[in-house]
Motif scaffolding. Structure first.
Motif, short mmCIF file in Angstrom:
data_model
loop_
_atom_site.label_atom_id
_atom_site.label_comp_id
_atom_site.label_asym_id
_atom_site.label_seq_id
_atom_site.Cartn_x
_atom_site.Cartn_y
_atom_site.Cartn_z
N UNK A 11 57.94 30.66 34.58
CA UNK A 11 57.46 31.18 35.87
C UNK A 11 56.73 32.50 35.68
N UNK A 12 57.29 33.35 34.84
CA UNK A 12 56.64 34.65 34.58
C UNK A 12 55.29 34.42 33.90
N UNK A 13 55.24 33.48 32.98
CA UNK A 13 53.98 33.17 32.31
C UNK A 13 52.91 32.70 33.29
N UNK A 14 53.31 31.88 34.25
CA UNK A 14 52.37 31.39 35.27
C UNK A 14 51.86 32.55 36.12
N UNK A 15 52.75 33.48 36.46
CA UNK A 15 52.34 34.64 37.27
C UNK A 15 51.30 35.47 36.51
N UNK A 16 51.54 35.70 35.22
CA UNK A 16 50.57 36.42 34.40
C UNK A 16 49.23 35.69 34.39
N UNK A 17 49.28 34.36 34.30
CA UNK A 17 48.04 33.57 34.24
C UNK A 17 47.29 33.65 35.57
N UNK A 18 48.00 33.61 36.67
CA UNK A 18 47.35 33.73 37.99
C UNK A 18 46.72 35.11 38.16
N UNK A 19 47.38 36.14 37.64
CA UNK A 19 46.80 37.48 37.70
C UNK A 19 45.50 37.54 36.89
N UNK A 20 45.53 36.89 35.73
CA UNK A 20 44.31 36.82 34.91
C UNK A 20 43.18 36.14 35.68
N UNK A 21 43.45 35.03 36.34
CA UNK A 21 42.42 34.31 37.09
C UNK A 21 41.85 35.16 38.22
N UNK A 22 42.69 35.93 38.88
CA UNK A 22 42.23 36.79 39.97
C UNK A 22 41.27 37.85 39.45
N UNK A 23 41.65 38.50 38.36
CA UNK A 23 40.80 39.54 37.78
C UNK A 23 39.49 38.97 37.24
N UNK A 24 39.57 37.83 36.59
CA UNK A 24 38.38 37.22 36.01
C UNK A 24 37.44 36.72 37.11
N UNK A 25 37.98 36.27 38.23
CA UNK A 25 37.14 35.86 39.35
C UNK A 25 36.35 37.04 39.89
N UNK A 26 37.01 38.20 40.00
CA UNK A 26 36.32 39.40 40.46
C UNK A 26 35.24 39.81 39.46
N UNK A 27 35.56 39.71 38.17
CA UNK A 27 34.57 40.03 37.15
C UNK A 27 33.38 39.08 37.21
N UNK A 28 33.66 37.78 37.42
CA UNK A 28 32.59 36.79 37.48
C UNK A 28 31.65 37.08 38.65
N UNK A 29 32.20 37.57 39.77
CA UNK A 29 31.36 37.90 40.92
C UNK A 29 30.39 39.03 40.57
N UNK A 30 30.88 40.04 39.84
CA UNK A 30 30.02 41.14 39.42
C UNK A 30 28.97 40.66 38.41
N UNK A 31 29.38 39.78 37.52
CA UNK A 31 28.43 39.24 36.54
C UNK A 31 27.33 38.46 37.25
N UNK A 32 27.71 37.69 38.27
CA UNK A 32 26.72 36.93 39.04
C UNK A 32 25.71 37.86 39.71
N UNK A 33 26.22 39.00 40.23
CA UNK A 33 25.33 39.96 40.89
C UNK A 33 24.39 40.64 39.91
N UNK A 34 24.91 41.00 38.74
CA UNK A 34 24.12 41.75 37.76
C UNK A 34 23.31 40.85 36.83
N UNK A 35 23.71 39.58 36.74
CA UNK A 35 23.06 38.67 35.80
C UNK A 35 21.61 38.39 36.11
N UNK A 36 21.18 38.65 37.35
CA UNK A 36 19.78 38.43 37.69
C UNK A 36 18.87 39.48 37.07
N UNK A 37 19.45 40.63 36.67
CA UNK A 37 18.65 41.72 36.14
C UNK A 37 18.82 41.92 34.64
#
Length: 288
Positions: A11-37
């Motif tokens: 269960x703890x491992x799954x929680x860590x993995x969900x936290x990773x997905x949340x952070x990476x989703x936020x990072x992906x949004x920034x990459x999408x914004x900056x990737x055009x330039x």
């Protein structure tokens, strides 16, 4: 009845993995914004350099563990697999539709399960295999790739899945290694690998873009820490099916930040994935 220590670790491992997905989703949004330039490889290099700067205090604090690691060869193999996975992913994205590359990428949990059996000797229940297969079916419903001719881009996409899965399994094999050591090897290695191609395609950075570019590196590093803790806490075959949830995170991010309304097939696929995870966990808990 209290859950067993193994169940609590899962269960703890799954929680860590969900936290990773949340952070990476936020990072992906920034990459999408900056990737055009800026070129993607430039973003990768900046991300890794920021990560190196962030972990410098930890490098000094854990310098003894880094210097005396007994798994140098395994670290090098893991970094090499990551580099090959990134290279294959970039090649596939240049040659194939994004939806198809994403669909192929979500076969990784099945490959991770197989490699965990072959390389780590982990045991996988029939229930988990069936749940992973059902989750894969949900991904195919969402992206509906259709008929695809064999070409180098397709080979690159599957190579990315293979080497990315090998990197995940190696992370599990290094579960007793200091987390900082894992982060240092990966971050420094990625910086060295991306430096030359980034220099060849470099675009001058505008002052207003430095904040989101730095945030990409920070979020990526935090996400990597959560990812490593997840696979150090729980077995790879337990966490692998939850990898399908990342497409749900991506869909939500696209809708909330970019107005990308998901198709009915996307929603149907999401429901299939959630159902597969729920049934797998429910039946697996009854067995335990």
């Amino acid at each position: 009845m209290q859950p067993s220590p193994e169940r609590r670790a899962e269960r703890i491992g799954v929680i860590w993995l969900l936290a990773d997905m949340t952070l990476i989703s936020a990072m992906a949004a920034l990459v999408k914004m900056e990737g055009a330039q800026y070129p993607a490889i430039q973003l990768v290099f900046l991300r890794s350099v920021v990560g190196v700067v962030i972990i410098l205090p930890l490098v000094w604090r854990h310098r003894r563990e880094i210097r005396h690691t007994r798994h140098t060869g395994r670290h090098i193999f893991r970094i090499t697999c990551n580099a090959l996975a990134l290279t294959g992913n970039f090649a596939a994205l240049a040659a194939l539709p994004l939806a198809l590359v994403s669909a192929i990428g979500f076969t990784r949990p099945l490959v991770v399960m197989l490699l965990a059996v072959l390389l780590l000797g982990e045991r996988i229940s029939t229930i988990r295999w069936l749940g992973a297969a059902l989750g894969l079916a949900g991904v195919l419903v969402m992206v509906a790739p259709g008929h695809v001719p064999l070409d180098p881009g397709l080979a690159a996409a599957f190579a990315s899945v293979l080497f990315g899965s090998l990197a995940v399994v190696q992370t599990r094999a290094l579960k007793d290694e200091n987390t900082t050591v894992l982060m240092v090897f990966y971050t420094v290695g990625l910086s060295l690998i991306s430096a030359v191609p980034a220099a060849m395609t470099w675009q001058p950075v505008q002052p207003a873009d430095w904040a989101p570019l730095l945030a990409i590196g920070i979020l990526a590093q935090l996400g990597q820490y959560c990812f490593l803790r997840a696979y150090q806490t729980a077995q790879a075959n337990v966490l692998a099916p939850f990898g399908y949830l990342s497409i749900i995170f991506a869909t939500a991010t696209g809708y909330l930040l970019f107005g990308e309304v998901p198709r009915l097939t996307t929603m149907a696929g999401v429901l299939v994935i959630l159902l597969s995870l729920h049934i797998t966990r429910l039946l697996d808990n009854r067995r335990g």
